[in-house]
Design an enzyme around this catalytic site. Sequence first.
Site, mmCIF file in Angstrom:
data_model
loop_
_atom_site.group_PDB
_atom_site.id
_atom_site.type_symbol
_atom_site.label_atom_id
_atom_site.label_comp_id
_atom_site.label_asym_id
_atom_site.label_seq_id
_atom_site.Cartn_x
_atom_site.Cartn_y
_atom_site.Cartn_z
ATOM 1 N N THR A 18 0.827 -1.212 0.000
ATOM 2 C CA THR A 18 0.000 0.000 0.000
ATOM 3 C C THR A 18 0.860 1.261 0.000
ATOM 4 O O THR A 18 0.457 2.292 -0.525
ATOM 5 C CB THR A 18 -0.935 -0.023 1.223
ATOM 6 O OG1 THR A 18 -1.827 -1.117 1.049
ATOM 7 C CG2 THR A 18 -1.740 1.240 1.380
ATOM 8 N N SER A 68 1.203 -7.572 -0.859
ATOM 9 C CA SER A 68 1.868 -8.604 -0.042
ATOM 10 C C SER A 68 0.947 -9.745 0.361
ATOM 11 O O SER A 68 1.417 -10.769 0.844
ATOM 12 C CB SER A 68 2.536 -7.977 1.184
ATOM 13 O OG SER A 68 1.622 -7.777 2.235
ATOM 14 N N THR A 101 1.484 -4.318 4.304
ATOM 15 C CA THR A 101 1.289 -4.629 5.724
ATOM 16 C C THR A 101 0.743 -6.044 5.951
ATOM 17 O O THR A 101 0.939 -6.617 7.020
ATOM 18 C CB THR A 101 0.306 -3.636 6.377
ATOM 19 O OG1 THR A 101 -0.936 -3.689 5.675
ATOM 20 C CG2 THR A 101 0.849 -2.228 6.379
ATOM 21 N N ASP A 102 0.050 -6.610 4.932
ATOM 22 C CA ASP A 102 -0.699 -7.851 5.168
ATOM 23 C C ASP A 102 0.166 -9.030 5.619
ATOM 24 O O ASP A 102 -0.231 -9.790 6.495
ATOM 25 C CB ASP A 102 -1.481 -8.244 3.903
ATOM 26 C CG ASP A 102 -2.703 -7.355 3.699
ATOM 27 O OD1 ASP A 102 -3.099 -6.661 4.657
ATOM 28 O OD2 ASP A 102 -3.259 -7.362 2.580
HETATM 29 N N1 ASP Z 1 -2.778 -5.524 0.714
HETATM 30 C C1 ASP Z 1 -1.746 -4.555 1.029
HETATM 31 C C2 ASP Z 1 -0.431 -5.309 1.046
HETATM 32 O O1 ASP Z 1 -0.195 -6.036 1.979
HETATM 33 C C3 ASP Z 1 -2.038 -3.944 2.334
HETATM 34 C C4 ASP Z 1 -1.042 -2.933 2.820
HETATM 35 O O2 ASP Z 1 0.075 -2.823 2.357
HETATM 36 O O3 ASP Z 1 -1.408 -2.220 3.772
HETATM 37 O O4 ASP Z 1 0.354 -5.177 0.152
#
Ligand code: ASP
Length: 317
Positions: A18, A68, A101-102
């Site tokens: 993100t 991710s 973050t995932d």
């Molecule tokens: N779906 C995103 C990822 O993990 C979520 C994020 O980065 O906050 O790449």
Amino acid sequence: MAVAKKFEKLVILGTGGTIAGQASTAQDDVGYVAGALSVQDVLTSVPGVQAILGSVQLISEQVAQLDSKDMDAHTWQALALRVRHWAAEPGVGAILITHGTDTLEETAWFLAQTCGVACPVVMVSAMRPASALSPDGPQNLRDALVVALDPRSQGVMAVCAGAVHAARHVRKAHPYRLDAFSSGETGVQAWVEAGQVRWQHAPDTTTGTAMSLSTPQPWPWVEVMTSHALAHAGSVDALVAAGVRGLVVAATGNGTVHTQWVEALQRAQAQGVTVWISTRCEQGQVVRPASDVCAWGTYTDLPPLKARISLMLSLMH
Ligand code: ASP
């Protein structure tokens, strides 16, 4: 801010997420494409980078560009090898990784187990896309640079929302809030406040050993199974029949498992599947008397997702 002498170069590796996300409007902070921008574009959006770096040269490299949630073995392998490569380069004092973050906690643990590098590895992420009205990525990146340059930093860490977490303890705890990560009952490793790092705990120095990752993929198949009310033995048997090599049971409470699963797990073990037992509780770890040896599985003090990685690595080697 004092820059440690060991620093001549700081490397930032981009993997997407993100922090590199883009939506069609600035008001949209959920319907965006993660990993749309390059790490160089992400860096350009951060004001005052050179002032933080001083004379330190920043080198950027795009290792991957993904959401991710879709993290794969190929990317992990490439990332670990690039971390090792740059850490061995003269003058490189720290490595930053932009990441979604995932699955950040999983990549952090994977790197902490496999890299074996002396310099700090700082993972940085964001909860809002770069295109948002008020993105959190630029501040997180500034904070991560400060942590990377701090002479006390060591091991694999994650920086988000002004908090520094150790790879061992970091977990994504919230699907939307900017302060999405928690280190549970251990607490954060440090805070980043106005360009200063305020340490709460001594840095976790674990960076594992530089283990061989050239093993042909696919890597050993390991699944996490959460024991729950109404558990069905068929789910264990189906995975074993499909060729799973390891199972991490996210057990109820203090390592207890639904009676429907116990025989199925014994059968799994008899067929050569390695079974580890963790807890589905968010805090703490399974506590058993030293004399308690489970006949069909091994208790682990790791949370299920990190135990899954450690079990996979142990089956690999
Ligand atoms: N779906 C995103 C990822 O993990 C979520 C994020 O980065 O906050 O790449």
